[in-house]
Design a protein around this motif. Structure first.
Motif, PDB file in Angstrom:
ATOM      1  N   HIS A  61      38.403  47.793  49.279  1.00 53.00           N
ATOM      2  CA  HIS A  61      38.970  46.601  48.644  1.00 53.00           C
ATOM      3  C   HIS A  61      40.154  46.880  47.719  1.00 53.00           C
ATOM      4  O   HIS A  61      41.053  46.067  47.597  1.00 53.00           O
ATOM      5  N   ASP A  63      32.277  43.518  42.009  1.00 53.81           N
ATOM      6  CA  ASP A  63      33.482  44.227  41.546  1.00 53.81           C
ATOM      7  C   ASP A  63      33.610  44.087  40.025  1.00 53.81           C
ATOM      8  O   ASP A  63      33.842  45.072  39.307  1.00 53.81           O
ATOM      9  N   HIS A  80      48.041  44.455  43.859  1.00 52.49           N
ATOM     10  CA  HIS A  80      47.268  45.360  44.724  1.00 52.49           C
ATOM     11  C   HIS A  80      46.496  44.666  45.853  1.00 52.49           C
ATOM     12  O   HIS A  80      46.394  45.237  46.939  1.00 52.49           O
ATOM     13  N   HIS A 128      39.674  39.362  46.700  1.00 50.38           N
ATOM     14  CA  HIS A 128      38.564  39.685  45.778  1.00 50.38           C
ATOM     15  C   HIS A 128      38.891  39.355  44.317  1.00 50.38           C
ATOM     16  O   HIS A 128      37.999  39.363  43.474  1.00 50.38           O
TER      17      HIS A 128
END
Ligand SMILES: [Fe+2]
Ligand SMILES: [Fe+2]
Length: 331
Positions: free
Chosen positions: A201, A284, A230, A255
């Motif tokens: 991820h 996360d 990112h 995400h």
């Protein structure tokens, strides 16, 4: 702040981490490290102290005494860590299939064995190596975690919580695998895809300089923009591969989206965000908050769970947050 003899393996400071790597004691219980000098790092000390030189065997009694004194990890140099990872790789299948050892401990060994491989694969320009390493690792993680024998909070205790890339992605991928099972994803192939997505991820972070990622201060506007790029950069690296699914790509791309539309890169809302990205967002953030970072110390797991609960329904999917918090609180 020097690493301490605390209840979790201590996290070295950024300058120390260039020299020394921490290895959970469990690894030494299951594997007899050969030709590796072992160090301990006591609270308040700036340098580690040699505990056991390479030619002296580390005994079970030594490990028991270290545990009694509150140590959870020993330290080795980065070169020695590479040797240790190599040794672990050779014995890995044997260790992973040893059912007399708790699943959580085996996972900790797996994390140590793959650490440098994950780090180096993720720095390569071409993503082929990263994808193949993650598929191999995801298969092993699923082999360990999906027989229902793992206790999530014990697993948490066994994992490392520092700021290395491999620590973050292997923790996130392991948590995502457990959460996927908990929310009812029963197909092993689908779960394994989620594990791979969890491992990949943050691959777009390879385009963000370490000086920015590890900056021990507030980021300026340009640096923050770079960090926020990112997910998009990661997606661009992977989108034309035919060995990754749409769901996996969305884990990479979305995400950091939040269900109230305050996330990035696009500001998607609830139903626009792929379920796997919503799942990943929960674990996360949990992992990021409970891991030490150069710019802040780690939160306790209970504090991170409270943070998720406070933001459930606004940032995080309510049902997935409920599932994760109840999993982590299971005793
Ligand atoms: Fe990220
Ligand atoms: Fe992440």
């Amino acid at each position: 702040m020097a690493p301490t003899a605390s209840t979790t393996p201590a996290a070295p400071t950024p300058s120390a981490h260039a020299k020394m790597m921490c290895v959970p004691l469990t690894v030494f219980r299951l594997h007899n490290a050969r030709e590796v000098d072992l160090y301990i790092w006591q609270e308040g000390e700036v340098e580690p102290t040699l505990y056991c030189s390479a030619d002296v065997p580390l005994t079970a009694t030594d490990l028991d005494r270290l545990t009694e004194r509150g140590f959870r990890a020993l330290y080795v140099t980065r070169n020695a860590y590479a040797d240790l990872s190599e040794q672990l790789h050779q014995e890995l299948n044997h260790i992973l299939s040893d059912e007399s050892v708790a699943v959580e401990e085996r996972l900790s060994v797996l994390q140590t064995a793959f650490a440098l491989e994950v780090d180096s694969a993720f720095q390569m320009i071409n993503c082929d190596r990263a994808v193949s390493v993650t598929k191999n690792l995801a298969q092993k993680i699923n082999g360990l975690l999906c027989d229902g024998a793992v206790v999530p909070h014990k697993m948490y205790d066994m994992l490392r919580h520092d700021f290395y890339t491999f620590t973050h992605v292997t923790n996130v991928a392991s948590f995502a695998t457990l959460l996927a099972e908990e929310i009812g994803i029963t197909d092993p192939a689908e779960r394994e895809q989620i594990t791979v997505g969890g491992l990949l991820h943050d691959i777009g972070k390879k385009f963000v300089p370490p000086s920015v990622l590890c900056k021990p201060a507030k980021l300026d506007e340009d640096e923050w923009r770079l960090v926020k790029s990112h997910p998009q950069r990661g997606y661009e690296e992977l989108y034309d591969r035919d060995d990754l699914t749409f769901g996996q790509l969305m884990m990479v791309y979305s995400h950091h989206e939040r269900i109230d539309g305050t996330g990035y890169p696009v500001g998607l809302v609830t139903e626009e965000i792929h379920d796997w990205a919503k799942l990943l967002a929960v674990v996360d953030v949990f992992e990021a908050l409970t891991g030490a970072r150069p710019y802040r110390s780690a939160l306790k797991p209970c504090e991170a769970l409270e943070f998720l609960e406070r933001n459930a329904g606004a940032h995080f999917d309510s049902e997935m947050t409920r599932c994760w918090t109840s999993l982590m609180r299971q005793r």
